[in-house]
Design a protein around this motif. Structure first.
Motif, PDB file in Angstrom:
ATOM      1  N   SER A  49       0.830  -1.214   0.000  1.00 13.24           N
ATOM      2  CA  SER A  49       0.000   0.000   0.000  1.00 13.24           C
ATOM      3  C   SER A  49       0.858   1.256   0.000  1.00 13.24           C
ATOM      4  O   SER A  49       0.534   2.239  -0.672  1.00 13.24           O
ATOM      5  CB  SER A  49      -0.930  -0.008   1.212  1.00 13.24           C
ATOM      6  OG  SER A  49      -0.183   0.028   2.406  1.00 13.24           O
ATOM      7  N   HIS A 147      -5.761  10.499  -5.619  1.00 16.83           N
ATOM      8  CA  HIS A 147      -6.087   9.507  -4.598  1.00 16.83           C
ATOM      9  C   HIS A 147      -7.603   9.389  -4.465  1.00 16.83           C
ATOM     10  O   HIS A 147      -8.319  10.400  -4.502  1.00 16.83           O
ATOM     11  CB  HIS A 147      -5.502   9.894  -3.232  1.00 16.83           C
ATOM     12  CG  HIS A 147      -4.009   9.994  -3.239  1.00 16.83           C
ATOM     13  ND1 HIS A 147      -3.190   8.908  -3.090  1.00 16.83           N
ATOM     14  CD2 HIS A 147      -3.191  11.059  -3.376  1.00 16.83           C
ATOM     15  CE1 HIS A 147      -1.931   9.288  -3.139  1.00 16.83           C
ATOM     16  NE2 HIS A 147      -1.900  10.603  -3.315  1.00 16.83           N
ATOM     17  N   THR A 148      -8.086   8.172  -4.299  1.00 16.96           N
ATOM     18  CA  THR A 148      -9.505   7.919  -4.029  1.00 16.96           C
ATOM     19  C   THR A 148      -9.621   6.953  -2.870  1.00 16.96           C
ATOM     20  O   THR A 148      -8.806   6.040  -2.714  1.00 16.96           O
ATOM     21  CB  THR A 148     -10.215   7.320  -5.261  1.00 16.96           C
ATOM     22  OG1 THR A 148      -9.557   6.103  -5.633  1.00 16.96           O
ATOM     23  CG2 THR A 148     -10.189   8.297  -6.424  1.00 16.96           C
ATOM     24  N   GLU A 149     -10.642   7.151  -2.046  1.00 19.51           N
ATOM     25  CA  GLU A 149     -10.847   6.272  -0.898  1.00 19.51           C
ATOM     26  C   GLU A 149     -12.294   6.365  -0.444  1.00 19.51           C
ATOM     27  O   GLU A 149     -12.980   7.355  -0.700  1.00 19.51           O
ATOM     28  CB  GLU A 149      -9.921   6.661   0.255  1.00 19.51           C
ATOM     29  CG  GLU A 149     -10.106   8.079   0.756  1.00 19.51           C
ATOM     30  CD  GLU A 149      -9.134   8.438   1.864  1.00 19.51           C
ATOM     31  OE1 GLU A 149      -9.298   9.530   2.429  1.00 19.51           O
ATOM     32  OE2 GLU A 149      -8.235   7.629   2.133  1.00 19.51           O
TER      33      GLU A 149
END
Length: 242
Positions: A49, A147-149
């Protein structure tokens, strides 16, 4: 005889105790191996990660052109675009972020570095465009991360599922905290490294300009000196007729 029976009973008790001790020891070994395997697995996931989080994209946008990037998002997903303008002009670029229905999330000229965070309101493909149509001759070099979350579906699934023992493991909590700290450190280090690179490029460009200006000044001064000497010699060597 009674003594022999007592000895036999004692031997049986000793053998049973040894068997129990072996079973306890074997169960401890199995538990320790499982625990070490879980730690190793979580460490590998954590390193992967971190490696994925450190990935970024650098591109050069030519004058009178634009580059766009697309990603499909679900409702509730958080997106963050972090960018650095490395070279070109005043270190400015036109950033445009649009939704799946053409709605504008962000539009305008940005300078040097920054970030923009937004939450997806609908399912669809979101667009991030870097526009350099305002420049005529200068190309721009941009490095950015997208970034995606999270997401509503994922949050609902986690709420409906019961908690497990592994969810309350302090090791996973510590790894999450370390991951967040490392992400912050990586962002700061990348910002400082890119800022140092832009300042170094500016200093090298200024140094080259000063060098060429010094060369031109030296040539001009040498030409003026030679011209003055020539004019003075010609002035004193001129003959007058009486």
């Amino acid at each position: 005889p009674p003594r022999s029976t007592k000895n036999i009973n004692k031997n049986r008790e000793k053998s049973s105790l040894r068997r129990q001790q072996r079973k306890v020891f074997e169960s401890k070994q199995v538990a320790d191996s499982d625990f070490s395997f879980k730690i190793m697995q979580k460490s590998i996931i954590f390193l992967i990660s971190v490696a994925l989080a450190s990935a970024s994209l650098s591109l050069q946008i030519e004058p009178k052109s634009s580059d766009c990037f697309y990603q499909e998002l679900s409702p509730g997903m958080m997106s963050r675009v972090t960018f650095f303008v490395l070279r070109g002009g005043l270190l400015d670029i036109d950033l445009r972020i649009t939704g799946p229905f053409g709605d504008t999330i962000k539009s305008g000229v940005v300078f040097e570095n920054g970030e923009h965070t937004w939450a997806a309101n609908s399912q669809g493909v979101y667009t991030v465009c870097w526009n350099n149509e305002m420049a005529r001759w200068t190309a721009k070099v941009v490095q950015f991360e997208w970034h995606t979350e999270g997401g509503r579906k994922e949050a609902d699934d986690t709420k409906n599922k019961p908690l497990k023992a592994e969810d309350l493991n302090p090791m996973s909590t510590s790894l999450d905290k370390i991951s967040n700290f490392i992400d912050t450190i990586q962002t700061d280090q990348r910002f400082l490294r890119l800022r140092e690179q832009s300042h170094r490029d500016m200093a090298e460009d200024t140094n080259s300009k000063v060098m060429w200006l010094s060369i031109v000044e030296s040539v001009v001064l040498a030409g003026l000196s030679i011209g003055q000497v020539y004019i003075l010699r010609k002035f004193f060597s001129a003959k007058r007729s009486v």
